[in-house]
Write an enzyme that holds these catalytic residues in place. Structure first.
Site, mmCIF file in Angstrom:
data_model
loop_
_atom_site.group_PDB
_atom_site.id
_atom_site.type_symbol
_atom_site.label_atom_id
_atom_site.label_comp_id
_atom_site.label_asym_id
_atom_site.label_seq_id
_atom_site.Cartn_x
_atom_site.Cartn_y
_atom_site.Cartn_z
ATOM 1 N N ARG A 120 0.851 -0.973 -0.001
ATOM 2 C CA ARG A 120 0.017 -0.098 0.029
ATOM 3 C C ARG A 120 0.888 1.296 0.010
ATOM 4 O O ARG A 120 1.962 1.302 0.605
ATOM 5 C CB ARG A 120 -0.653 0.086 1.281
ATOM 6 C CG ARG A 120 -2.058 1.070 1.407
ATOM 7 C CD ARG A 120 -2.988 1.240 0.339
ATOM 8 N NE ARG A 120 -4.185 1.774 0.784
ATOM 9 C CZ ARG A 120 -5.190 1.866 -0.247
ATOM 10 N NH1 ARG A 120 -5.284 1.592 -1.319
ATOM 11 N NH2 ARG A 120 -6.383 2.682 0.369
ATOM 12 N N THR A 423 -8.943 0.521 -10.524
ATOM 13 C CA THR A 423 -8.073 -0.469 -10.080
ATOM 14 C C THR A 423 -8.169 -1.819 -10.944
ATOM 15 O O THR A 423 -9.117 -1.682 -11.979
ATOM 16 C CB THR A 423 -8.469 -0.939 -8.405
ATOM 17 O OG1 THR A 423 -8.665 0.254 -7.570
ATOM 18 C CG2 THR A 423 -8.080 -1.960 -7.938
ATOM 19 N N THR A 441 -3.388 -0.852 -7.910
ATOM 20 C CA THR A 441 -4.304 0.449 -8.121
ATOM 21 C C THR A 441 -3.485 1.725 -8.338
ATOM 22 O O THR A 441 -2.321 1.708 -7.746
ATOM 23 C CB THR A 441 -5.494 0.530 -7.020
ATOM 24 O OG1 THR A 441 -6.140 1.428 -7.312
ATOM 25 C CG2 THR A 441 -4.754 1.018 -5.739
ATOM 26 N N GLU A 443 -5.822 4.200 -7.583
ATOM 27 C CA GLU A 443 -7.067 4.891 -6.918
ATOM 28 C C GLU A 443 -7.949 5.230 -8.095
ATOM 29 O O GLU A 443 -8.605 4.372 -8.633
ATOM 30 C CB GLU A 443 -6.519 5.815 -6.151
ATOM 31 C CG GLU A 443 -7.555 6.132 -4.743
ATOM 32 C CD GLU A 443 -8.989 6.018 -4.764
ATOM 33 O OE1 GLU A 443 -9.663 4.926 -5.062
ATOM 34 O OE2 GLU A 443 -9.665 7.094 -5.048
ATOM 35 N N ASP A 465 -8.051 8.187 -0.022
ATOM 36 C CA ASP A 465 -8.663 7.245 0.673
ATOM 37 C C ASP A 465 -8.751 7.278 2.083
ATOM 38 O O ASP A 465 -9.289 6.590 2.760
ATOM 39 C CB ASP A 465 -8.098 5.545 0.430
ATOM 40 C CG ASP A 465 -8.505 4.919 -0.830
ATOM 41 O OD1 ASP A 465 -9.517 5.554 -1.394
ATOM 42 O OD2 ASP A 465 -8.153 3.919 -0.984
ATOM 43 N N SER A 486 -7.807 0.395 2.609
ATOM 44 C CA SER A 486 -8.277 0.046 1.417
ATOM 45 C C SER A 486 -9.251 -0.643 1.433
ATOM 46 O O SER A 486 -9.715 -1.225 2.698
ATOM 47 C CB SER A 486 -6.964 -0.614 0.975
ATOM 48 O OG SER A 486 -7.479 -1.162 -0.446
ATOM 49 N N SER A 487 -9.880 -1.137 0.425
ATOM 50 C CA SER A 487 -10.950 -2.052 0.313
ATOM 51 C C SER A 487 -10.830 -3.064 -0.372
ATOM 52 O O SER A 487 -11.315 -3.978 -0.902
ATOM 53 C CB SER A 487 -12.106 -1.315 -0.635
ATOM 54 O OG SER A 487 -12.715 -0.336 0.404
ATOM 55 N N GLY A 508 -13.272 0.207 -5.715
ATOM 56 C CA GLY A 508 -13.377 0.968 -4.609
ATOM 57 C C GLY A 508 -14.091 0.324 -3.403
ATOM 58 O O GLY A 508 -13.974 -1.263 -3.270
#
Ligand code: GLU
Length: 619
Positions: A120, A423, A441, A443, A465, A486-487, A508
């Site tokens: 990340r 993404t 990603t 974003e 985010d 994050s998701s 997302g």
């Protein structure tokens, strides 16, 4: 081997078991190229494939082919995943690339273990907690396009370090070898499809505001036409540099200085109305960046072990908690409307807990174990009224290890959800039984919109985010050095200790519901994997309304009405697409076979393939 071929290829029974009967004799219709020129150049792509020797699925035929070629040359699933991801950085530059981050989930066949890399992006050390507040007004900047298209939103990229870490730990190829096919693709170009053109057009105004982005993606002032060849020789050079010199060439040296300069002084087009605010990222932040090896999340569902990504992503805890909530309800015994009602309600409850408890575990105390505990799931589950949707948003539970009676469900504040809908996800598996499920990603579609001059790649806007407004109680508040929540939900499912499914999606926060819905479609609702992927989607993220694809509303709207669900069509103000997600998935078949499944139509259709392909045969 003969037995395998016989059982997989000749048997209409086997194919019919995967929802391919009738079609079994005739392969699926290839996705139709968008122009004559396209037809001449583009390879035929199939959303579904059956075969053996390994498999790859992604949204893009060039990327899938590159991954399969790596497998055919003896590479393993990790090599193939990195090569595929690098190719997606070329053909899907608005969704993924070395300017972004992601989460790599790996089943290591030798160790019988699921392992993960958290790649990340992180916030710079100098990021102020009020970075998203306009000092002139005291209110947050407008999210799109102003905040997104700014240096403020750029986090320290994690993707190059993720590729390097994955290859060093588990791969057989050097970074240079893994990046070579993608470098060649960037050099020689790919054929522009309708998705690439429409994504460019959706971003035209803000791309035009940044000199190197306009030069690269708006040649002659317009989005590249469908059927033309798009080349990115600067990205080819950047990949070659990274391949030859390794990570120090990205996280240090001239490129790092250029990234800092670009973020701090975005190369704005003279006269542009967009502010394109300067950001905080420095070469010191780049030099300090590290990926994190993390234990995966794990829940037991329907006799399966479901592994996902632990925080800093909320994917694993939220999908896992929702599955625990669904366990006592036994979806497989419920009617379709009842099962969909259960799915929507479980998802809302899990999202309430996501919002209250999940953030970067280096900065906030995340009760990961309790969120994933059976007891907590059962306590949350008994809040679901089988006949009636709860008033949303529902309140979070208390994951404190003391579970018994149902917690109360009361209204709390609905939080704005501004996560991007871009993404990309890929899956790869090899003949040794290794599996990769990897979501990456930048974003928003097009990330920050800021291209590093002369380097051919976009920088992310991942820091958006974080929650926009700072609050001490919010686990996802801005903090310097922190990873925004994050998701992303790259998932691997084992059955009897052996790989069974791998899947993931962009979208997302709808990533979580898409993975959950696809899993329950496959596991509980009698669908084959291609059917589970293709089925229309709905997403309940603890909001008053349920976002749903129009075909979902058509198919189930009337049946869900008596429960009190209000379905509203998906789609947002930033994009022209009304789709939820774009899944890439694979399933291990008996006798060493693979079924790879990409999207049949979403995002223009994805591409699935196997090393020794049995079906469709004309590949
Ligand atoms: N930034 C989002 C996340 O990390 C993903 C965005 C997307 O899917 O477009 O969850």
């Amino acid at each position: 081997m003969k037995k395998l071929i016989a059982s997989l290829s000749a048997s209409a029974l086997v194919l019919s078991g995967f929802g391919l009967s009738g079609a079994a004799a005739s392969p699926p219709k290839p996705l139709v190229p968008e122009s004559a020129h396209d037809a001449a150049q583009a390879r035929t792509k199939y959303p579904t494939a059956i075969g053996y020797g390994g498999a790859v699925a992604s949204v893009d035929p060039d990327a899938t082919k590159i991954g399969l070629d790596v497998l055919r040359r003896g590479g393993n699933a990790v090599d193939a995943a990195v090569a595929t991801a690098a190719a997606l950085g070329v053909t899907e530059p608005y969704s993924a690339g070395i300017g972004g981050g992601g989460y790599f989930v790996f089943y290591n066949a030798k160790q019988h273990k699921v392992l993960t890399i958290d790649g990340r992006e992180t916030a710079p050390a100098a990021m102020p907690t009020n970075a998203f507040i306009d000092p002139a007004t005291g209110a947050p900047y407008r999210f799109f396009p102003e905040l997104v298209t700014s240096g403020v939103s750029v986090g320290i990229p994690g993707t190059p370090a993720t590729w390097d870490r994955a290859l060093r730990q588990w791969g057989t190829l050097s970074l240079g070898k893994a990046l070579k096919p993608a470098a060649d693709l960037a050099q020689h170009g790919f054929v522009v499809d309708a998705t690439f053109r429409s994504q460019t057009l959706d971003n035209k105004a803000r791309f035009a505001a940044i000199v190197p982005t306009a030069k690269l993606f708006l040649p002659g002032g317009d989005a590249p036409q469908v059927g033309t060849v798009f080349k990115n020789p600067e990205l080819a050079d950047t990949y070659r540099l990274l391949g030859a010199k390794g990570l120090p060439a990205f996280y240090g040296g001239p490129l790092a200085s250029e990234i800092e300069a670009t973020v701090k002084n975005p190369p704005k087009t003279p006269g542009t109305a967009l502010p394109v605010m300067p950001g905080h990222l420095t070469t010191a932040d780049l030099a300090k960046y590290k990926v994190i090896d993390r234990a995966p999340t794990k829940v037991r569902y329907d006799g399966l072990d479901v592994y996902g990504m632990a925080p800093s992503s909320s994917g694993g805890t939220t999908v896992g908690e929702a599955l625990n909530i669904l366990t006592p309800l036994q979806l497989s015994k419920q009617s379709t409307p009842q099962a969909l009602h259960s799915y929507l309600e479980a998802s809302a409850l899990a999202f309430a807990d996501r919002g209250a408890y999940v953030g970067d575990p280096a900065y906030v105390d995340v009760p990961t174990k309790e969120l994933l505990s059976r007891g907590f799931g059962a306590e949350r589950s008994c809040l679901i009224d089988p006949a009636k949707a709860a008033v949303k948003p529902v309140k979070p539970g208390v994951p404190d290890g003391q579970y018994g009676a149902c917690g109360a469900t009361t209204v709390t504040n609905e939080r704005p959800d501004t996560e991007g809908l871009s993404t990309t996800h890929l899956v790869a598996a090899d003949k040794w039984g290794n599996v990769v499920s990897y979501t990456l990603t930048i974003e928003q579609t097009g990330g920050s919109g800021i291209t590093v001059p002369g380097r051919g790649f976009l920088l992310n806007n991942e820091l958006t985010d974080f929650s926009t407004v700072y609050s001490d109680a919010d686990p996802n508040r801005i903090q310097p050095g922190k990873r925004p929540r994050s998701s992303m939900s790259p998932t691997i499912v084992l059955r009897d200790g052996k790989p069974f499914l791998a899947l993931g999606s962009p979208g997302g926060s709808t990533i979580i519901t898409t993975v959950l819905q696809t899993l329950t479609n496959r596991v509980d609702r009698g669908m084959t994997l291609p059917e589970a992927v293709a089925a229309p989607r709905a997403s309940q993220r603890n909001t008053a309304n349920v976002t749903a694809e129009p075909p979902f509303i058509e198919a189930y709207g009337a049946a869900l009405k008596p429960y009190g669900h209000t379905l509203v069509p998906s789609g947002d103000a930033f994009t022209s697409a009304a789709e939820i997600g774009a899944v890439a998935a694979l399933e291990f078949l008996p006798n060493g076979g693979f079924l790879a499944a990409a999207e049949p139509t979403r995002r223009g259709g994805g591409s699935a393939g196997t090393v020794h392909q049995l079906w469709p045969t004309n590949r």
